[in-house]
Design a protein around this motif. Sequence first.
Motif, mmCIF file in Angstrom:
data_model
loop_
_atom_site.group_PDB
_atom_site.id
_atom_site.type_symbol
_atom_site.label_atom_id
_atom_site.label_comp_id
_atom_site.label_asym_id
_atom_site.label_seq_id
_atom_site.Cartn_x
_atom_site.Cartn_y
_atom_site.Cartn_z
ATOM 1 N N TYR A 117 -16.233 -30.209 -31.317
ATOM 2 C CA TYR A 117 -14.952 -30.818 -31.621
ATOM 3 C C TYR A 117 -14.659 -30.803 -33.131
ATOM 4 O O TYR A 117 -13.684 -31.379 -33.582
ATOM 5 C CB TYR A 117 -14.937 -32.271 -31.135
ATOM 6 C CG TYR A 117 -14.703 -32.394 -29.661
ATOM 7 C CD1 TYR A 117 -15.763 -32.275 -28.768
ATOM 8 C CD2 TYR A 117 -13.441 -32.603 -29.154
ATOM 9 C CE1 TYR A 117 -15.557 -32.379 -27.411
ATOM 10 C CE2 TYR A 117 -13.231 -32.716 -27.794
ATOM 11 C CZ TYR A 117 -14.294 -32.601 -26.918
ATOM 12 O OH TYR A 117 -14.073 -32.700 -25.572
ATOM 13 N N ALA A 165 -11.184 -29.504 -34.256
ATOM 14 C CA ALA A 165 -10.097 -30.379 -33.849
ATOM 15 C C ALA A 165 -10.046 -31.616 -34.734
ATOM 16 O O ALA A 165 -8.981 -32.065 -35.158
ATOM 17 C CB ALA A 165 -10.265 -30.791 -32.395
ATOM 18 N N ASN A 189 -7.187 -26.429 -35.913
ATOM 19 C CA ASN A 189 -6.970 -25.636 -34.704
ATOM 20 C C ASN A 189 -6.307 -24.321 -35.077
ATOM 21 O O ASN A 189 -5.510 -24.242 -36.005
ATOM 22 C CB ASN A 189 -6.090 -26.396 -33.712
ATOM 23 C CG ASN A 189 -6.837 -27.570 -33.120
ATOM 24 O OD1 ASN A 189 -8.021 -27.752 -33.369
ATOM 25 N ND2 ASN A 189 -6.139 -28.375 -32.347
ATOM 26 N N SER A 205 -7.012 -30.776 -27.500
ATOM 27 C CA SER A 205 -5.870 -31.340 -28.222
ATOM 28 C C SER A 205 -4.550 -30.921 -27.591
ATOM 29 O O SER A 205 -3.617 -31.728 -27.462
ATOM 30 C CB SER A 205 -5.916 -30.925 -29.695
ATOM 31 O OG SER A 205 -5.858 -29.513 -29.829
#
Length: 349
Positions: A22, A25, A30, A76
Amino acid sequence: MVKKHGKKQRARRKAARTGASYTSAAAGTNHTHLPEPDLAAFDAWPDSGLGLPADRDLAARLVAAARAACQPCQESLAEQARRVSRPTVAALAGAVYSGLAGGSPGAFASPTTRGWAPHAREAAARGDSTDATGRVIMMEYEQVRDLLEDALDHWAMGNPFPADLVEKLAEAPPRQRPADPLAAFREAGVKVLTLDDLDLGDIDTYHLAPNYGVTLMKTTTPDEQPMPMLVLYPETEGAGIEDLESRTDWEHWGLHGMPDMDPHWRVRARIADRSLRGLAHIGPDGEDDIELWRAAETVSLPQNWWDLLDQVQHVLVAGPVKTPEDPGALAAAGDAGELLAIVARVEFC
Protein backbone atom coordinates in the motif's frame (compact mmCIF):
# COMPACT_ATOMS: atom_id res chain seq x y z
CA MET A 1 -16.31 -36.05 -5.94
CA VAL A 2 -15.63 -32.58 -4.51
CA LYS A 3 -15.96 -32.75 -0.75
CA LYS A 4 -17.99 -30.15 1.08
CA HIS A 5 -16.04 -27.40 2.76
CA GLY A 6 -16.74 -23.97 4.22
CA LYS A 7 -16.32 -20.85 2.12
CA LYS A 8 -12.84 -19.39 2.37
CA GLN A 9 -12.07 -15.77 3.00
CA ARG A 10 -12.79 -13.50 0.05
CA ALA A 11 -9.54 -11.75 0.87
CA ARG A 12 -7.56 -14.68 -0.49
CA ARG A 13 -9.27 -14.39 -3.84
CA LYS A 14 -8.49 -10.70 -4.01
CA ALA A 15 -4.92 -11.27 -2.85
CA ALA A 16 -4.40 -13.71 -5.70
CA ARG A 17 -5.39 -10.97 -8.13
CA THR A 18 -3.32 -8.23 -6.50
CA GLY A 19 -0.07 -8.16 -4.64
CA ALA A 20 1.61 -4.79 -4.35
CA SER A 21 2.03 -3.01 -1.03
CA TYR A 22 0.00 0.00 0.00
CA THR A 23 3.06 2.27 -0.02
CA SER A 24 2.34 4.07 -3.26
CA ALA A 25 -1.30 4.64 -2.34
CA ALA A 26 -0.33 6.08 1.04
CA ALA A 27 2.19 8.35 -0.60
CA GLY A 28 -0.30 9.54 -3.19
CA THR A 29 1.78 8.20 -6.07
CA ASN A 30 -0.83 6.11 -7.88
CA HIS A 31 0.14 5.75 -11.50
CA THR A 32 -1.18 4.84 -14.94
CA HIS A 33 -1.44 1.24 -16.12
CA LEU A 34 -1.10 0.46 -19.79
CA PRO A 35 -2.50 -0.69 -22.10
CA GLU A 36 -5.87 0.87 -21.51
CA PRO A 37 -8.67 -1.73 -21.41
CA ASP A 38 -11.30 -2.15 -24.08
CA LEU A 39 -14.56 -0.97 -22.47
CA ALA A 40 -16.95 -1.96 -25.26
CA ALA A 41 -18.99 -4.11 -22.85
CA PHE A 42 -19.04 -1.29 -20.28
CA ASP A 43 -20.24 1.18 -22.92
CA ALA A 44 -23.02 -1.19 -23.97
CA TRP A 45 -24.60 -1.08 -20.50
CA PRO A 46 -27.85 0.91 -20.97
CA ASP A 47 -28.40 4.32 -19.39
CA SER A 48 -30.32 4.43 -16.12
CA GLY A 49 -32.17 7.67 -16.70
CA LEU A 50 -31.36 8.66 -13.12
CA GLY A 51 -29.14 11.56 -14.09
CA LEU A 52 -26.15 9.78 -12.55
CA PRO A 53 -23.90 8.64 -15.40
CA ALA A 54 -21.20 6.02 -14.97
CA ASP A 55 -17.64 7.35 -14.89
CA ARG A 56 -15.91 5.78 -17.88
CA ASP A 57 -12.48 7.16 -16.98
CA LEU A 58 -12.74 5.76 -13.45
CA ALA A 59 -13.84 2.39 -14.83
CA ALA A 60 -10.91 2.27 -17.26
CA ARG A 61 -8.37 3.06 -14.55
CA LEU A 62 -9.94 0.55 -12.17
CA VAL A 63 -9.95 -2.29 -14.70
CA ALA A 64 -6.39 -1.47 -15.80
CA ALA A 65 -5.21 -1.54 -12.17
CA ALA A 66 -6.93 -4.89 -11.61
CA ARG A 67 -5.29 -6.39 -14.69
CA ALA A 68 -1.90 -5.04 -13.62
CA ALA A 69 -2.43 -6.54 -10.13
CA CYS A 70 -1.67 -3.13 -8.62
CA GLN A 71 -3.34 -3.30 -5.23
CA PRO A 72 -2.76 0.32 -4.13
CA CYS A 73 -4.40 1.78 -7.22
CA GLN A 74 -7.16 -0.79 -7.26
CA GLU A 75 -8.05 -0.21 -3.62
CA SER A 76 -8.14 3.57 -3.90
CA LEU A 77 -10.12 3.54 -7.17
CA ALA A 78 -12.52 0.88 -5.92
CA GLU A 79 -13.18 2.94 -2.79
CA GLN A 80 -13.94 5.95 -4.95
CA ALA A 81 -16.37 3.91 -7.04
CA ARG A 82 -18.09 2.44 -3.97
CA ARG A 83 -18.45 5.78 -2.21
CA VAL A 84 -19.20 8.31 -4.92
CA SER A 85 -19.79 6.53 -8.25
CA ARG A 86 -22.05 3.55 -7.76
CA PRO A 87 -23.43 3.78 -11.32
CA THR A 88 -19.86 2.91 -12.38
CA VAL A 89 -20.04 -0.23 -10.21
CA ALA A 90 -23.40 -1.08 -11.79
CA ALA A 91 -22.01 -0.68 -15.31
CA LEU A 92 -18.90 -2.76 -14.60
CA ALA A 93 -21.00 -5.51 -13.04
CA GLY A 94 -23.73 -5.22 -15.63
CA ALA A 95 -21.26 -5.80 -18.46
CA VAL A 96 -20.37 -9.12 -16.82
CA TYR A 97 -23.69 -10.37 -15.48
CA SER A 98 -26.12 -9.21 -18.15
CA GLY A 99 -26.50 -11.16 -21.37
CA LEU A 100 -23.67 -9.08 -22.85
CA ALA A 101 -20.83 -11.27 -21.65
CA GLY A 102 -21.81 -14.60 -20.20
CA GLY A 103 -25.02 -14.10 -18.24
CA SER A 104 -24.88 -16.36 -15.21
CA PRO A 105 -23.13 -15.10 -12.08
CA GLY A 106 -21.78 -18.60 -11.53
CA ALA A 107 -22.01 -20.86 -8.53
CA PHE A 108 -19.26 -19.08 -6.64
CA ALA A 109 -20.39 -15.47 -6.83
CA SER A 110 -21.37 -13.66 -3.63
CA PRO A 111 -25.02 -13.72 -2.51
CA THR A 112 -25.26 -10.04 -3.47
CA THR A 113 -24.14 -10.75 -7.01
CA ARG A 114 -26.37 -13.78 -7.42
CA GLY A 115 -29.34 -11.72 -6.29
CA TRP A 116 -28.54 -8.75 -8.51
CA ALA A 117 -27.60 -10.59 -11.72
CA PRO A 118 -31.23 -11.21 -12.87
CA HIS A 119 -31.87 -7.46 -12.70
CA ALA A 120 -28.79 -6.90 -14.86
CA ARG A 121 -30.13 -9.29 -17.49
CA GLU A 122 -33.51 -7.59 -17.42
CA ALA A 123 -31.82 -4.21 -17.85
CA ALA A 124 -29.95 -5.40 -20.92
CA ALA A 125 -33.12 -6.90 -22.40
CA ARG A 126 -35.11 -3.67 -21.87
CA GLY A 127 -32.31 -1.29 -22.75
CA ASP A 128 -32.90 0.54 -19.47
CA SER A 129 -30.82 0.08 -16.34
CA THR A 130 -32.87 2.32 -14.05
CA ASP A 131 -33.95 -0.49 -11.75
CA ALA A 132 -30.62 -2.36 -11.73
CA THR A 133 -28.55 0.78 -11.18
CA GLY A 134 -30.97 2.03 -8.55
CA ARG A 135 -30.56 -1.20 -6.62
CA VAL A 136 -26.78 -0.74 -6.57
CA ILE A 137 -27.16 2.84 -5.37
CA MET A 138 -29.37 1.65 -2.49
CA MET A 139 -27.10 -1.27 -1.46
CA GLU A 140 -25.23 -1.42 1.81
CA TYR A 141 -21.53 -0.64 1.51
CA GLU A 142 -20.51 -4.29 2.02
CA GLN A 143 -22.89 -5.40 -0.73
CA VAL A 144 -21.43 -2.91 -3.22
CA ARG A 145 -17.97 -4.10 -2.25
CA ASP A 146 -18.88 -7.73 -2.94
CA LEU A 147 -20.53 -6.91 -6.27
CA LEU A 148 -17.55 -4.89 -7.47
CA GLU A 149 -15.03 -7.53 -6.38
CA ASP A 150 -16.95 -10.22 -8.24
CA ALA A 151 -17.10 -8.08 -11.38
CA LEU A 152 -13.41 -7.15 -11.22
CA ASP A 153 -12.46 -10.82 -10.99
CA HIS A 154 -13.86 -11.16 -14.51
CA TRP A 155 -12.62 -7.84 -15.89
CA ALA A 156 -9.11 -8.63 -14.64
CA MET A 157 -9.01 -11.75 -16.82
CA GLY A 158 -10.62 -10.58 -20.03
CA ASN A 159 -13.06 -8.22 -21.66
CA PRO A 160 -14.79 -9.11 -19.43
CA PHE A 161 -14.16 -12.76 -18.64
CA PRO A 162 -17.30 -14.95 -18.85
CA ALA A 163 -19.17 -14.87 -15.58
CA ASP A 164 -18.61 -18.28 -14.06
CA LEU A 165 -16.23 -20.20 -11.84
CA VAL A 166 -14.06 -17.30 -10.70
CA GLU A 167 -14.26 -17.42 -6.93
CA LYS A 168 -12.25 -20.25 -5.42
CA LEU A 169 -13.36 -22.15 -2.37
CA ALA A 170 -10.30 -24.18 -1.39
CA GLU A 171 -9.08 -23.41 2.14
CA ALA A 172 -5.54 -24.73 1.75
CA PRO A 173 -2.81 -22.06 1.52
CA PRO A 174 -1.44 -21.45 -1.96
CA ARG A 175 1.41 -23.74 -2.95
CA GLN A 176 4.82 -22.26 -3.57
CA ARG A 177 6.71 -23.31 -6.67
CA PRO A 178 9.82 -25.38 -5.77
CA ALA A 179 13.20 -23.74 -6.15
CA ASP A 180 14.78 -23.94 -9.60
CA PRO A 181 17.22 -26.90 -9.42
CA LEU A 182 19.54 -25.09 -11.85
CA ALA A 183 19.71 -21.94 -9.75
CA ALA A 184 22.70 -23.20 -7.74
CA PHE A 185 24.70 -23.73 -10.93
CA ARG A 186 23.86 -20.26 -12.20
CA GLU A 187 24.85 -18.70 -8.87
CA ALA A 188 28.17 -20.52 -9.07
CA GLY A 189 28.85 -18.98 -12.48
CA VAL A 190 28.16 -22.13 -14.48
CA LYS A 191 26.45 -21.35 -17.78
CA VAL A 192 23.24 -23.34 -18.06
CA LEU A 193 21.43 -23.79 -21.35
CA THR A 194 17.76 -24.68 -21.47
CA LEU A 195 15.42 -25.32 -24.37
CA ASP A 196 14.40 -21.67 -24.27
CA ASP A 197 18.01 -20.68 -24.94
CA LEU A 198 18.27 -22.82 -28.07
CA ASP A 199 17.05 -21.68 -31.45
CA LEU A 200 15.07 -24.75 -32.43
CA GLY A 201 12.98 -23.03 -35.06
CA ASP A 202 9.75 -24.86 -35.74
CA ILE A 203 10.83 -28.09 -34.02
CA ASP A 204 8.03 -29.64 -31.97
CA THR A 205 9.35 -29.88 -28.40
CA TYR A 206 6.31 -31.64 -26.95
CA HIS A 207 8.01 -35.04 -26.65
CA LEU A 208 11.14 -33.55 -25.10
CA ALA A 209 9.27 -33.08 -21.82
CA PRO A 210 7.25 -35.59 -19.78
CA ASN A 211 3.75 -36.22 -21.14
CA TYR A 212 0.49 -37.29 -19.57
CA GLY A 213 -2.64 -39.15 -20.48
CA VAL A 214 -6.13 -38.13 -19.39
CA THR A 215 -9.18 -39.91 -18.05
CA LEU A 216 -12.67 -38.44 -18.39
CA MET A 217 -14.65 -37.93 -15.21
CA LYS A 218 -17.46 -35.80 -13.87
CA THR A 219 -17.63 -34.04 -10.53
CA THR A 220 -19.92 -31.59 -8.77
CA THR A 221 -19.28 -28.11 -7.44
CA PRO A 222 -19.92 -27.44 -3.73
CA ASP A 223 -23.47 -26.35 -4.59
CA GLU A 224 -24.11 -29.63 -6.42
CA GLN A 225 -23.72 -28.33 -9.98
CA PRO A 226 -22.24 -30.90 -12.42
CA MET A 227 -18.81 -30.16 -13.88
CA PRO A 228 -16.53 -32.00 -16.33
CA MET A 229 -13.23 -33.27 -14.95
CA LEU A 230 -9.98 -34.62 -16.39
CA VAL A 231 -7.60 -36.76 -14.34
CA LEU A 232 -3.97 -36.87 -15.46
CA TYR A 233 -1.77 -39.96 -15.27
CA PRO A 234 1.91 -40.34 -16.27
CA GLU A 235 2.37 -41.50 -19.84
CA THR A 236 6.13 -41.08 -20.27
CA GLU A 237 9.18 -41.37 -18.06
CA GLY A 238 9.61 -38.41 -15.73
CA ALA A 239 5.91 -37.58 -15.53
CA GLY A 240 4.51 -37.43 -12.01
CA ILE A 241 3.96 -35.21 -8.99
CA GLU A 242 7.50 -33.76 -8.99
CA ASP A 243 7.26 -32.86 -12.66
CA LEU A 244 3.88 -31.17 -12.23
CA GLU A 245 5.15 -29.25 -9.22
CA SER A 246 8.13 -27.95 -11.17
CA ARG A 247 6.22 -27.04 -14.34
CA THR A 248 2.98 -25.64 -12.96
CA ASP A 249 1.65 -23.41 -10.21
CA TRP A 250 -1.25 -25.75 -9.48
CA GLU A 251 -2.21 -26.07 -5.85
CA HIS A 252 -2.13 -29.19 -3.72
CA TRP A 253 -5.74 -30.30 -3.54
CA GLY A 254 -7.43 -32.75 -1.21
CA LEU A 255 -10.82 -32.81 -2.99
CA HIS A 256 -12.11 -30.11 -0.62
CA GLY A 257 -13.90 -27.20 -2.28
CA MET A 258 -12.71 -26.12 -5.71
CA PRO A 259 -9.11 -25.57 -6.82
CA ASP A 260 -8.00 -22.26 -8.29
CA MET A 261 -9.11 -21.19 -11.74
CA ASP A 262 -6.49 -19.96 -14.20
CA PRO A 263 -7.75 -18.86 -17.65
CA HIS A 264 -4.24 -19.32 -19.05
CA TRP A 265 -4.66 -23.08 -18.74
CA ARG A 266 -6.71 -24.32 -21.68
CA VAL A 267 -8.39 -27.62 -22.46
CA ARG A 268 -8.77 -27.61 -26.24
CA ALA A 269 -11.87 -29.18 -27.75
CA ARG A 270 -12.69 -29.59 -31.45
CA ILE A 271 -16.31 -29.05 -32.35
CA ALA A 272 -16.21 -30.84 -35.73
CA ASP A 273 -15.60 -34.29 -34.28
CA ARG A 274 -16.55 -33.62 -30.64
CA SER A 275 -13.08 -34.47 -29.36
CA LEU A 276 -10.48 -33.18 -26.93
CA ARG A 277 -7.19 -32.09 -28.48
CA GLY A 278 -4.89 -31.14 -25.61
CA LEU A 279 -4.08 -29.37 -22.35
CA ALA A 280 -1.69 -26.44 -22.43
CA HIS A 281 -0.73 -23.20 -20.69
CA ILE A 282 -0.71 -19.95 -22.67
CA GLY A 283 2.36 -17.78 -22.10
CA PRO A 284 2.63 -13.96 -22.15
CA ASP A 285 3.26 -14.01 -25.92
CA GLY A 286 0.00 -15.85 -26.55
CA GLU A 287 1.78 -19.08 -27.46
CA ASP A 288 1.83 -22.39 -25.59
CA ASP A 289 4.67 -22.45 -23.08
CA ILE A 290 3.65 -25.64 -21.24
CA GLU A 291 1.94 -28.59 -22.90
CA LEU A 292 1.06 -31.47 -20.61
CA TRP A 293 -1.15 -33.58 -22.85
CA ARG A 294 -1.82 -33.86 -26.57
CA ALA A 295 -4.33 -36.25 -28.07
CA ALA A 296 -2.56 -38.96 -30.06
CA GLU A 297 -5.74 -39.86 -31.93
CA THR A 298 -9.24 -38.52 -32.45
CA VAL A 299 -11.84 -40.00 -30.14
CA SER A 300 -15.32 -38.51 -30.08
CA LEU A 301 -16.55 -37.77 -26.57
CA PRO A 302 -19.75 -39.23 -25.12
CA GLN A 303 -22.64 -36.93 -25.94
CA ASN A 304 -23.53 -36.21 -22.31
CA TRP A 305 -19.94 -35.34 -21.41
CA TRP A 306 -19.61 -33.06 -24.44
CA ASP A 307 -22.91 -31.36 -23.61
CA LEU A 308 -21.67 -30.69 -20.07
CA LEU A 309 -18.38 -29.35 -21.43
CA ASP A 310 -20.26 -27.02 -23.76
CA GLN A 311 -22.49 -25.82 -20.94
CA VAL A 312 -19.84 -25.21 -18.25
CA GLN A 313 -16.90 -24.31 -20.57
CA HIS A 314 -14.46 -25.01 -17.74
CA VAL A 315 -12.84 -28.27 -16.65
CA LEU A 316 -11.46 -29.32 -13.29
CA VAL A 317 -8.07 -30.88 -14.06
CA ALA A 318 -6.38 -32.96 -11.34
CA GLY A 319 -3.47 -35.35 -11.11
CA PRO A 320 -1.34 -37.25 -11.30
CA VAL A 321 -2.73 -40.64 -10.38
CA LYS A 322 -0.56 -43.72 -10.81
CA THR A 323 -3.29 -46.14 -11.86
CA PRO A 324 -6.08 -44.38 -13.79
CA GLU A 325 -8.15 -47.56 -13.99
CA ASP A 326 -8.37 -47.69 -10.18
CA PRO A 327 -11.53 -45.81 -9.06
CA GLY A 328 -9.94 -45.08 -5.69
CA ALA A 329 -6.67 -43.68 -7.08
CA LEU A 330 -7.84 -40.07 -7.13
CA ALA A 331 -8.99 -40.07 -3.50
CA ALA A 332 -5.81 -41.88 -2.45
CA ALA A 333 -3.61 -39.28 -4.14
CA GLY A 334 -5.57 -36.47 -2.50
CA ASP A 335 -5.33 -38.04 0.94
CA ALA A 336 -1.58 -38.53 0.47
CA GLY A 337 -1.05 -34.89 -0.48
CA GLU A 338 0.14 -35.93 -3.93
CA LEU A 339 -2.63 -34.40 -6.00
CA LEU A 340 -2.43 -31.07 -7.84
CA ALA A 341 -5.42 -29.38 -9.47
CA ILE A 342 -6.56 -26.37 -11.45
CA VAL A 343 -9.79 -25.22 -13.10
CA ALA A 344 -8.94 -24.68 -16.77
CA ARG A 345 -10.88 -22.84 -19.44
CA VAL A 346 -12.22 -24.70 -22.48
CA GLU A 347 -10.99 -23.41 -25.85
CA PHE A 348 -13.25 -24.59 -28.66
CA CYS A 349 -11.78 -24.85 -32.14
